[in-house]
Enzyme design. Structure first.
Site, PDB file in Angstrom:
ATOM      1  CG  ASN A 180     -10.249  72.612  53.484  1.00 36.84           C
ATOM      2  OD1 ASN A 180     -10.458  73.195  54.507  1.00 36.84           O
ATOM      3  ND2 ASN A 180      -9.294  73.502  52.852  1.00 36.84           N
ATOM      4  NE  ARG A 198      -9.435  77.731  56.552  1.00 39.38           N
ATOM      5  CZ  ARG A 198      -9.328  77.271  55.396  1.00 39.38           C
ATOM      6  NH1 ARG A 198     -10.133  77.651  54.459  1.00 39.38           N
ATOM      7  NH2 ARG A 198      -7.937  77.005  54.929  1.00 39.38           N
ATOM      8  CD  GLU A 235      -7.464  72.417  50.213  1.00 46.79           C
ATOM      9  OE1 GLU A 235      -6.643  72.642  48.941  1.00 46.79           O
ATOM     10  OE2 GLU A 235      -8.427  72.323  50.261  1.00 46.79           O
ATOM     11  CE1 TYR A 282     -15.252  72.915  48.097  1.00 49.05           C
ATOM     12  CE2 TYR A 282     -13.055  72.187  48.924  1.00 49.05           C
ATOM     13  CZ  TYR A 282     -13.849  73.327  49.021  1.00 49.05           C
ATOM     14  OH  TYR A 282     -13.529  74.428  49.191  1.00 49.05           O
ATOM     15  CD  GLU A 335     -11.164  75.717  51.477  1.00 46.21           C
ATOM     16  OE1 GLU A 335     -11.366  75.104  50.592  1.00 46.21           O
ATOM     17  OE2 GLU A 335     -10.149  76.404  51.686  1.00 46.21           O
ATOM     18  CG  HIS A 385      -5.420  79.501  50.980  1.00 49.56           C
ATOM     19  ND1 HIS A 385      -6.561  79.165  51.763  1.00 49.56           N
ATOM     20  CD2 HIS A 385      -5.621  78.653  49.804  1.00 49.56           C
ATOM     21  CE1 HIS A 385      -7.404  78.463  51.006  1.00 49.56           C
ATOM     22  NE2 HIS A 385      -6.921  78.451  49.724  1.00 49.56           N
TER      23      HIS A 385
HETATM   24  C1  BGC Z   1      -9.027  75.439  48.450  1.00 51.84           C
HETATM   25  C2  BGC Z   1      -9.589  76.672  47.584  1.00 51.84           C
HETATM   26  C3  BGC Z   1     -10.490  76.315  46.502  1.00 51.84           C
HETATM   27  C4  BGC Z   1     -11.435  75.497  46.854  1.00 51.84           C
HETATM   28  C5  BGC Z   1     -12.488  74.894  45.566  1.00 51.84           C
HETATM   29  C6  BGC Z   1      -9.749  74.324  48.013  1.00 51.84           C
HETATM   30  O1  BGC Z   1      -9.127  73.385  47.405  1.00 51.84           O
HETATM   31  O2  BGC Z   1      -8.417  75.544  49.553  1.00 51.84           O
HETATM   32  O3  BGC Z   1      -8.849  77.787  47.738  1.00 51.84           O
HETATM   33  O4  BGC Z   1     -10.988  77.613  45.776  1.00 51.84           O
HETATM   34  O5  BGC Z   1     -10.855  74.243  47.184  1.00 51.84           O
HETATM   35  O6  BGC Z   1     -11.445  74.145  44.594  1.00 51.84           O
END
Ligand code: BGC
Length: 535
Positions: free
Chosen positions: A313, A79, A170, A315, A381, A125
């Site tokens: 995405n 991607r 995002e 995290y 992501e 992006h």
């Molecule tokens: C984004 C990336 C970024 C990653 C880590 C995402 O919000 O799409 O571009 O590097 O998180 O922060």
């Protein structure tokens, strides 16, 4: 949170992700126009150490190197995003830069296809052409038409080869960080109670226009998928027994993920939580109407259902509780009214905002399933950062991928989430936006102090390719699994040895019998000859 054994569906796709501004460099090469990120990073003070993406990982000149890493990882998809101003230097379709722009992406896509890697292409992006920012950027609704024209050229020129499109990466970050806090380009922060909502409105419309264009004009011939990638933390109530904390968690989800997901995946309109909160506060502030813009009925119809999958995405997780802001404060944050903390037991990372809380991954996947009627989901992501000097043995990243992907597996097997693919962030260390090069998310290390920008795998690169190779986490009880590089153990070894010995035994027996037979024949013959010669 037990470790769960099992594998993903057969046709599950595994990949890694990157984005144009973070890796390409070549910021003014071959006719490329400037983007808002070129402008933003060139202003001293905006980015950690005043770093920028002028050269970055120089992927603009390193197609072969990047393909080499992708092949070594064994990913099925890659991607990446296209730089709008590399293709349209002025943001408009009267200035197509075929030579430096499309050419580069064509070479990359051809090389991917030759390596049997599926390109997943993000149109936007975050690197808006500066020329469009000069007329208001995402706050000016003419950007909707500009985005559609940009998308059209890409579907025309690349659509025979690209079958997986992501319109926007995002939108939350573009709206909130770009036009609310101002910590990302274009760095606007003076109307935090208005601008993010106006921008969000135009982002939703732009996405919908590109989706309809593909759906009506290109899909029949090209047969690809097109959707959007939405990011969100998982919000867990700080105290699960407190109704207030539970409501704060719900508000967080609706203001974060729901801001963009609800219109697209539900009814074409913003969710009730946002509509009510923003209207109430706006009226209390003496305004005549809500600061959240309204969609007309036909706009709602236009936005509703503009997806082929849910791109996620994700995290990290936060613990939520209620926060009351003074009545007069106009901002997205005060409209939301949620404060967040994290648990001290969660491992940290190279980024302040990113704590390791894998359980939230399973919960957000299930939440999407339940809230949006079980859409097919692609995680576009997920990953973790570190800071400081290069350390090959990135145990923290292996732990992160192991535990997060394991939670995704539970979501699939135990919760019936329709997860179709997983794409790790990121292929290699790169420009982490305003945090610069110090926060490293890569499976590959890039040595930025060497002008050749050599790439080198971290231990997690090998670990991730093992997960890919095994398609998850095969149960040791059903082993040995060659994909794990597993050697048979204990009793198994004894069995193998016995088996091997018996083969050796049988062979030597056969050989002996054969030789003995020959020998006895020969001696018989010999003795016969001897005898006859004597006679
Ligand atoms: C984004 C990336 C970024 C990653 C880590 C995402 O919000 O799409 O571009 O590097 O998180 O922060």
């Amino acid at each position: 949170d037990m470790y769960f054994y099992g594998t993903f569906p057969e046709d599950f796709t595994w990949g890694v992700s990157s984005s144009a501004y973070q890796i390409e460099g070549g910021w003014d090469a071959d006719g490329k126009g400037p983007s808002i990120w070129d402008t933003f990073t060139h202003v001293p003070g905006n980015v950690n150490n005043n770093e920028n993406g002028d050269i970055a990982c120089d992927s603009y000149n390193k197609v072969e190197e990047d393909i080499y890493m992708l092949r070594a990882l064994g990913v099925k998809n890659y991607r990446f995003s296209l730089s709008w101003p590399r293709i349209f230097p002025t943001g408009r379709n009267n200035s197509i830069n075929s030579h430096g722009g499309l050419n580069y992406y064509e070479r990359l896509i051809d090389a991917l296809l030759a390596a049997n890697i599926v390109p997943q292409v993000t149109l936007y992006h975050w690197d808006l052409p500066q020329a469009l920012q000069d007329v208001g950027g995402w706050e000016n609704d003419t950007v909707v038409q500009r985005f559609k024209e940009y998308a059209e050229v890409l579907f025309q020129r690349l659509g025979d080869k690209v079958k997986f499109w992501i319109t926007l990466n995002e939108p939350y970050n573009t709206a909130y960080l770009g036009y609310g806090t101002g910590t990302a380009a274009p760095g606007i922060s003076f109307r935090p109670g208005h601008a993010p909502y106006v921008v969000g409105h135009n982002l939703l419309k732009a996405h919908a226009e590109a989706w309809h264009l593909y759906n009506e004009t290109f899909r029949a011939r090209q047969g690809g998928l097109i959707s959007i990638t939405i990011n969100s933390d998982w919000g867990e109530p700080r105290n699960p027994h407190s109704q207030e904390d539970v409501e704060a968690a719900r508000r967080l989800m609706q203001f974060f993920l729901g801001w963009f997901a609800h219109p697209i995946f539900k009814n074409g309109d913003y969710n009730e939580v946002m509509k009510r909160r923003i209207r109430e506060r706006s009226l209390a502030q003496g305004l005549s109407k809500s600061r959240l813009p309204e969609f007309t009925e036909s706009e709602k119809q236009r936005i509703k259902g503009t997806y082929d999958f849910f791109g996620l995405n994700h995290y990290t997780t936060v613990l939520t509780y209620n926060q009351n802001y003074p009545k007069g404060v106009m901002s997205y944050d005060s409209d939301r009214g949620v404060a967040t903390v994290t648990d001290r037991s969660w491992l940290s990372s190279g980024s302040l905002w990113l704590k390791v809380a894998p359980f939230g991954f399973r919960k957000i996947l299930r939440w999407i399933k339940e809230e949006y009627n079980n859409p097919p989901i692609y995680v576009t992501e997920n990953g973790v950062s570190e800071r400081g000097a290069f350390e090959f043995n990135d145990t923290w990243r292996m732990h992160y991928y192991r535990t997060y992907i394991n939670e995704a597996l539970k979501a699939v097997v135990l919760d019936g989430v329709d997860l179709r693919g997983y794409t790790a962030w990121s292929l290699m260390d790169n420009l982490e936006w305003a945090a610069g090069y110090e926060e490293k998310f890569g499976l590959y290390h890039v040595n930025f102090s060497d002008p050749a920008l050599p790439r080198r795998p971290k231990a997690s690169a090998k670990y991730y390719s093992q997960i890919i190779n095994c398609n998850g986490f095969p149960d040791p009880a059903t082993g040995p699994h060659p994909c794990l590089g597993e050697e048979p153990e204990g009793a198994e070894i004894a069995l193998y040895v016995l088996f091997a010995l018996s083969i050796v035994g049988a062979l030597s027996l056969a050989l002996f019998a054969y030789k003995y037979g020959k020998l006895s024949k020969r001696s018989h013959k010999q003795s016969h000859m001897e005898l006859s010669s004597k006679l």
